[in-house]
Design a protein around this motif. Structure first.
Motif, PDB file in Angstrom:
ATOM      1  N   VAL A   1      -9.608  48.993  57.445  1.00  0.00           N
ATOM      2  CA  VAL A   1      -9.154  47.998  56.479  1.00  0.00           C
ATOM      3  C   VAL A   1     -10.228  46.950  56.257  1.00  0.00           C
ATOM      4  O   VAL A   1     -10.580  46.609  55.140  1.00  0.00           O
ATOM      5  CB  VAL A   1      -7.864  47.311  56.979  1.00  0.00           C
ATOM      6  CG1 VAL A   1      -7.476  46.211  56.026  1.00  0.00           C
ATOM      7  CG2 VAL A   1      -6.770  48.334  57.106  1.00  0.00           C
TER       8      VAL A   1
ATOM      9  N   VAL B   1     -13.169  48.389  54.330  1.00  0.00           N
ATOM     10  CA  VAL B   1     -12.960  48.513  52.895  1.00  0.00           C
ATOM     11  C   VAL B   1     -13.170  47.179  52.214  1.00  0.00           C
ATOM     12  O   VAL B   1     -13.730  47.088  51.117  1.00  0.00           O
ATOM     13  CB  VAL B   1     -11.542  49.032  52.619  1.00  0.00           C
ATOM     14  CG1 VAL B   1     -11.159  48.804  51.180  1.00  0.00           C
ATOM     15  CG2 VAL B   1     -11.472  50.497  52.957  1.00  0.00           C
ATOM     16  N   MET B   2     -12.752  46.120  52.893  1.00  0.00           N
ATOM     17  CA  MET B   2     -12.880  44.815  52.266  1.00  0.00           C
ATOM     18  C   MET B   2     -14.329  44.416  52.125  1.00  0.00           C
ATOM     19  O   MET B   2     -14.668  43.560  51.342  1.00  0.00           O
ATOM     20  CB  MET B   2     -12.119  43.766  53.096  1.00  0.00           C
ATOM     21  CG  MET B   2     -10.713  44.237  53.237  1.00  0.00           C
ATOM     22  SD  MET B   2      -9.432  43.116  53.737  1.00  0.00           S
ATOM     23  CE  MET B   2     -10.131  41.892  54.670  1.00  0.00           C
TER      24      MET B   2
ATOM     25  N   ILE C   1     -15.711  46.765  46.634  1.00  0.00           N
ATOM     26  CA  ILE C   1     -15.201  47.661  45.604  1.00  0.00           C
ATOM     27  C   ILE C   1     -14.072  46.986  44.851  1.00  0.00           C
ATOM     28  O   ILE C   1     -13.723  47.354  43.749  1.00  0.00           O
ATOM     29  CB  ILE C   1     -14.725  48.975  46.265  1.00  0.00           C
ATOM     30  CG1 ILE C   1     -14.735  50.095  45.256  1.00  0.00           C
ATOM     31  CG2 ILE C   1     -13.335  48.796  46.831  1.00  0.00           C
ATOM     32  CD1 ILE C   1     -14.468  51.423  45.862  1.00  0.00           C
ATOM     33  N   LYS C   2     -13.504  45.991  45.500  1.00  0.00           N
ATOM     34  CA  LYS C   2     -12.365  45.355  44.859  1.00  0.00           C
ATOM     35  C   LYS C   2     -12.778  44.194  43.993  1.00  0.00           C
ATOM     36  O   LYS C   2     -11.995  43.595  43.329  1.00  0.00           O
ATOM     37  CB  LYS C   2     -11.395  44.889  45.920  1.00  0.00           C
ATOM     38  CG  LYS C   2     -12.097  43.861  46.757  1.00  0.00           C
ATOM     39  CD  LYS C   2     -11.651  43.867  48.158  1.00  0.00           C
ATOM     40  CE  LYS C   2     -12.409  42.796  48.910  1.00  0.00           C
ATOM     41  NZ  LYS C   2     -13.835  42.849  48.679  1.00  0.00           N
TER      42      LYS C   2
ATOM     43  N   LEU D   1      -4.432  55.651  51.651  1.00  0.00           N
ATOM     44  CA  LEU D   1      -5.811  55.186  51.473  1.00  0.00           C
ATOM     45  C   LEU D   1      -5.904  54.213  50.301  1.00  0.00           C
ATOM     46  O   LEU D   1      -6.533  53.158  50.385  1.00  0.00           O
ATOM     47  CB  LEU D   1      -6.728  56.376  51.225  1.00  0.00           C
ATOM     48  CG  LEU D   1      -8.200  55.992  50.949  1.00  0.00           C
ATOM     49  CD1 LEU D   1      -8.801  55.308  52.154  1.00  0.00           C
ATOM     50  CD2 LEU D   1      -9.009  57.213  50.571  1.00  0.00           C
TER      51      LEU D   1
ATOM     52  N   ILE E   1      -4.522  50.860  51.020  1.00  0.00           N
ATOM     53  CA  ILE E   1      -5.464  50.024  51.755  1.00  0.00           C
ATOM     54  C   ILE E   1      -6.443  49.373  50.801  1.00  0.00           C
ATOM     55  O   ILE E   1      -6.767  48.179  50.922  1.00  0.00           O
ATOM     56  CB  ILE E   1      -6.248  50.857  52.792  1.00  0.00           C
ATOM     57  CG1 ILE E   1      -5.315  51.493  53.795  1.00  0.00           C
ATOM     58  CG2 ILE E   1      -7.310  50.024  53.480  1.00  0.00           C
ATOM     59  CD1 ILE E   1      -4.855  50.573  54.872  1.00  0.00           C
ATOM     60  N   LEU E   2      -6.914  50.135  49.830  1.00  0.00           N
ATOM     61  CA  LEU E   2      -7.849  49.558  48.863  1.00  0.00           C
ATOM     62  C   LEU E   2      -7.200  48.385  48.121  1.00  0.00           C
ATOM     63  O   LEU E   2      -7.808  47.319  47.958  1.00  0.00           O
ATOM     64  CB  LEU E   2      -8.305  50.619  47.863  1.00  0.00           C
ATOM     65  CG  LEU E   2      -9.255  51.699  48.390  1.00  0.00           C
ATOM     66  CD1 LEU E   2      -9.589  52.694  47.302  1.00  0.00           C
ATOM     67  CD2 LEU E   2     -10.520  51.100  48.939  1.00  0.00           C
TER      68      LEU E   2
ATOM     69  N   ALA F   1      -6.719  45.322  50.390  1.00  0.00           N
ATOM     70  CA  ALA F   1      -7.949  44.558  50.536  1.00  0.00           C
ATOM     71  C   ALA F   1      -8.155  43.681  49.319  1.00  0.00           C
ATOM     72  O   ALA F   1      -8.532  42.513  49.436  1.00  0.00           O
ATOM     73  CB  ALA F   1      -9.127  45.506  50.728  1.00  0.00           C
TER      74      ALA F   1
END
Lengths: 427, 282, 317
Positions: free
Chosen positions: B272, B275-276, B280-281, C190, C193-194, C197
């Motif tokens: 987690v 990913v942060m 990408i977010k 998955l 989770i993205l 975030a």
């Protein structure tokens, strides 16, 4: 905004260090391989022999034993047996494209493409006179233009099993025509039991039967011949089993596993002789064997031959040794042939003399099966290659499961099958 | 990192959230329960026509068969899967990190083309390259070897994409400070960038571990000796054989899932967090 | 306040030349392994495949007889292949919004939980540890098998419905329920989770300000703050989902095939399953390769279209 993230205890050095350690360990263990089959000792030649994973217990040990025995008699030749699990076909197809392919392997049939690409070699010389007593239908899928490219190892018999008690309870006689089968299936469907099981998708086990059951065949030499009114009619009749919901569908195991039959999920199942020992164990006498019934005026009952045959890879470095090995295994050594066919499940030895003298096949259900085999056994020729068969299989699926109009669907499929057939190399 | 607080939510809505979460969790956990239950049932129970919540008697024969299996010893397969996954994870992540850093932070004309070349491979289905790759590896003598099993899977374009995203947001000050200290590009990477991307490395490492553990087709065609089979290949021996041994099949399925689940539970925090870090977010 | 240097450095020429050489060296060292690896194991294979697609290659992958676009023509004139292309588009159109919505919904949900957040997050993410093969097993044999003892049929029995053969029923296409649910189960975690975030990066002030302005309903907050702020994540998620959906193979193959007897029937045959049969069962590697490139082309086109759509500032579905 400075975002300096602290390390999570994984320093660069430690990270790289552990990686190297693992790679090193991997390299070392790559050097040691467990020898399998007979030891290579002082052998000049090592043959790679592939089997698919047979379901029966003890088969792998037997295969290795045969290999070891061969090396004892021929110390110059070591045999490495590879027992391939799961998707044998994929693995095989990939491997024969490389030099690492097997020297000796097994197949169900030899397609023209295999011959054209030298994935097999002619073995008429090692078969010799035994040709006369080999079951014609076992050899035809291995033969092109008079040359035979494989040696049958075992014959599998596929036919219908029925549950005597269930039929008796429903007042149904073992069906002798397709129409009878359809109505029997409907009558036998009650409670949690379904009348008939031919595969979880409703077609798998039975689709190749229809042309034979009306006295015709899907291929006549190099012409596709399954788009006929009789076959269309047979399919339309058989379809009722699906639409009537008399078919078992989506069972946890497939038609070639006797589970559905034994648990009573289906009263009549299409199955193979290999399942007989287990069925006898679990159900004792409460079952019978019949061929798939014929349909129409020229109809005939159908029993399908299957089986595995041994071939020698044309790209092998040791073709002569491989052929000698194959000859020893499946043409000379009668003990091995009987053992392989009968000790681990029920298959029929391809040589008529052996089949006749085999004790387990002389009595009871096995004898019934062998008699049916001799009377009605049949199968498609080697020209029924996957690319030729596919349009037909899809057509049958559409007809049975989506109520497609039988004759037009078959005709359209026949066009595509013929196109595929015309593309097959002429070997 | 600020968390979003839903201030002003009433107690009722909080309870509602928990309720909804539980309702959704049930179908998510159901397959795991089925997997476990099936592995403890007998063949007959598995083929039965009535629903069972739990086997009559716990049957461990499936596990025994799976491990005792002479054709496909599950113990050895577990070892192979572990070897493959444990070697692949750090190596492939490292390679992706290197390439991701280079295309993100080294100003050379080749950076963008190289990046695009790498990413383009993501669009080609593995199936398109499967057979030729197999022949390439075969002609290099890689069939039935550990390197043949591992090496082709070490090049992960998706990871490069993620690393690039992360390194693009890497603070310039740190790099400048490193330069002032006399570090060249490689030095900056090795001593500053890499250690500071440990979170993402851990996350991608775990995902790579999982992917390698679950790979089936490649290990099938590469490994000829049972000594080289991975867990997924060994498991398939119970499935396509003529007589399917269902308890053994499910037992080996359980065995194949448990190590992953454990790795998961331990590492999901990293995933987690990782990913942060990729940006990408946003 | 950080300044990113542009591609052209403003430093003195001498320093730039030295920096360039150092930069090139570092670049090569860092990218060489990946580039060489991808070259050998992907590009060579892709190139070979491309050449194969223009050749007649039956039972061999040696490049020999050039046949130009013949293989492509064979494929595009096969109604079954065209069906498979149509089918995968439909599949993608179904699975992508579903996964997107479910992942986003679960992310919002999990985010609202105070305690036990990690527990629920793990629960939804754990399926990612299961392979497609194992999941297909469970779906085929226990969840959706055709006998009354499956979960689906037991539930159906509770409402008085006869047991349904989920996988075998093509008319109506009930097997889609099985295929879609298995992929959902495996993938949603998955992407959740993205999204999680992404949500956690949204500054709290935005919400507080909105509430001060009086827009307090959860839905309004989501529509006007959460969703727009997740734009980049959404784009990435949709892109990944689409690429994955077009390459669907494992669950189709494992759920629908009849084991020893054969490959999946003509219904539920996505392009990769079709091509697998052509290449590895029929041993026609020329046509198989051609098909693979057609699928690649499709993926590229769809991806480009999607980037174009997003680039024009439109919202995602």
């Amino acid at each position: 905004m400075l975002a300096m993230r602290g390390t999570t205890g994984l320093t660069r050095r430690r990270f790289l260090g552990t990686s190297l350690l693992f790679v090193g360990g991997a390299a070392i263990s790559a050097c040691t391989t467990d020898p399998i089959g007979s030891g290579s000792g002082n052998a000049k030649v090592t043959l790679n022999h592939w089997y698919h994973e047979y379901g029966e217990q003890g088969t792998r040990e037997a295969a290795m034993r045969y290999a070891a025995d061969y090396t004892k008699e021929n110390p110059d030749v070591a045999v490495k047996v590879t027992w391939v699990p799961g998707d044998y076909k994929t693995k095989l197809q990939s491997s024969v494209l490389t030099p690492e392919g097997p020297d000796v392997y097994e197949v169900n049939e030899v397609t023209p493409d295999m011959v054209a690409q030298q994935q097999v070699v002619p073995v008429d010389d090692i078969i010799g006179e035994a040709r006369g007593e080999l079951n014609e239908h076992a050899v035809s899928p291995l033969t092109h233009s008079g040359r035979t490219y494989g040696v049958p190892m075992i014959i599998d018999v596929m036919l219908l099993y029925y549950r005597k008690s269930l039929l008796a309870a429903a007042g149904v006689q073992p069906p002798t025509t397709l129409v009878d089968l359809v109505s029997a299936a409907a009558k036998l469907t009650s409670g949690k039991t379904k009348g008939i099981f031919v595969g979880n998708d409703g077609v798998a086990g039975m689709r190749q039967l229809f042309p034979f059951s009306v006295g015709q065949s899907a291929l006549t030499d190099r012409t596709v011949s399954y788009a006929t009114p009789e076959i269309a009619d047979a399919l339309t009749v058989a379809r009722r089993m699906f639409t009537d919901k008399s078919m078992l569908l989506g069972y946890p195991t497939e038609w070639y596993d006797p589970g559905a039959f034994i648990s009573g999920a289906a009263a009549i199942v299409w199955g193979g002789l290999w399942a007989l020992p287990q069925i006898q164990r679990e159900l004792g006498d409460d079952f019978g064997l019949i061929p798939w019934p014929g349909h129409g005026a020229s109809g005939r009952p159908v029993v399908i031959l299957g089986g595995w045959s041994q071939v020698v890879n044309g790209k092998s470095q040791h073709i002569d040794e491989a052929k000698k090995y194959v000859q020893w295994l499946w043409l000379r050594n009668e003990e091995i042939q009987k053992d392989w066919a009968l000790s681990y499940g029920f298959h029929v030895p391809p040589r008529a003399s052996l089949a006749a003298s085999a004790e387990p096949l002389k009595t009871g259900a096995a004898k019934v099966a062998v008699d049916l085999l001799n009377q009605y056994g049949i199968r498609n020729t080697a020209l029924w290659a996957p690319s030729v068969a596919k349009p037909y299989e899809d057509a049958v699926s559409d007809i049975i499961k989506k109520n497609a109009d039988a004759l037009p669907t078959l005709t359209e499929a026949a066009r595509r099958s013929q196109a595929a057939l015309d593309q097959l190399p002429k070997v | 990192m600020r968390t979003v607080r839903r201030r002003g939510g009433r107690e009722g809505s909080r309870v509602g959230s928990y309720l909804a979460a539980v309702v959704f969790a049930i179908p998510f956990l159901l397959p795991f329960y089925l997997l476990l239950r099936n592995s403890l049932m007998t063949q007959a129970e598995l083929g039965a026509l009535e629903w069972r919540w739990w086997p009559e008697k716990i049957n461990l024969q499936g596990f025994v068969d799976a491990f005792d299996n002479s054709t496909a010893p599950l113990g050895r397969a577990l070892f192979n899967s572990t070897m493959v996954a444990v070697v692949s994870a750090p190596v492939s992540t490292l390679l992706a990190s290197m390439a991701g850093y280079a295309v993100a932070r080294i100003r050379v004309a080749a950076a963008r083309p190289v990046f695009l070349l790498v990413i383009a491979t993501m669009m080609v289905p593995g199936a398109a390259t499967f057979v030729p790759t197999f022949v390439v590896v075969g002609s290099m003598g890689g069939v039935n070897t550990l390197w043949g099993l591992i090496v082709p899977g070490l090049f992960n374009a998706f990871a490069v994409l993620l690393f690039r995203g992360f390194y693009l947001r890497f603070p310039q000050e740190i790099e400048d400070a490193g330069r002032v200290d006399g570090l060249g590009h490689l030095g900056v990477y090795l001593r500053l960038a890499l250690p500071n991307s440990a979170g993402l490395i851990a996350a991608l490492g775990v995902l790579s571990f999982i992917e390698n553990w679950n790979a089936f087709l490649w290990p099938l065609v590469i490994g000829q000796d049972p000594a080289y089979w991975t867990v997924q290949v060994a498991m398939s021996t119970n499935l396509t054989a003529q007589a399917i041994n269902m308890p053994a099949l499910f037992a080996s399925a359980v065995v194949s899932v448990i190590p992953l689940a454990v790795v998961f539970l331990v590492a999901q925090r990293w995933i987690v967090r990782g990913v942060m870090l990729t940006g990408i977010k946003g | 306040m950080s300044t990113r240097t542009g591609t052209g450095s403003t430093s003195a020429p001498v320093r730039r030349r030295r920096a360039d050489r150092g930069a090139w060296l570092a670049f090569v060292v860092l990218t060489a392994p990946m580039v060489v690896g991808l070259f050998v194991f992907k590009y060579v294979a892709m190139g070979w495949g491309l050449l194969l697609s223009f050749s007649e290659a039956r039972g061999t992958i040696a490049l020999g007889t050039w046949v130009g676009l013949e293989n492509y023509r064979t494929l595009l004139t096969d109604p079954r292949f065209r069906d498979s292309l149509a089918m995968i588009v439909v599949f993608t159109v179904i699975i992508v919004p579903l996964t997107f919505a479910l992942a986003l919904g679960l992310a919002v949900l999990v985010n609202r939980l105070r305690r036990g957040r990690a527990l629920f997050r793990t629960t939804f993410f754990l399926p990612a540890a299961v392979s497609y093969v194992v999941a297909s097993l469970i779906w085929k044999m226990s969840l959706f098998s055709g006998v009354p003892s499956s979960v689906a049929n037991s539930l159906a029995g509770l409402v008085g419905q006869e047991p349904i053969a989920w996988i075998a029923t093509v008319d109506p296409p009930l097997y889609w329920v099985v295929l879609v649910t298995v992929r959902l189960w495996l993938q949603v975690g998955l992407y959740m989770i993205l999204f999680l975030a992404g949500i956690q990066e949204i500054p709290a002030e935005l919400y507080e300000a909105a509430k001060v302005d009086g827009a307090a309903s959860e839905w309004k907050l989501f529509r006007h703050i959460t969703f727009p702020m997740l734009r980049n994540t959404s784009v990435a998620v949709v892109l990944l989902l689409v690429i994955a959906a077009f390459q669907a193979f494992d669950e189709f193959y494992n759920l629908l095939s009849t084991g020893l007897a054969g490959a999946p029937g003509p219904d539920g045959r996505p392009p990769l399953v079709y091509l697998y049969d052509v290449a590895l069962v029929q041993q026609n590697y020329g046509v198989g390769s051609a098909g693979a490139f057609l699928v690649t082309l499709l993926i590229v086109v769809v991806t480009l279209l999607q980037s174009r759509l997003v680039g024009l500032g439109r919202r995602d579905a």
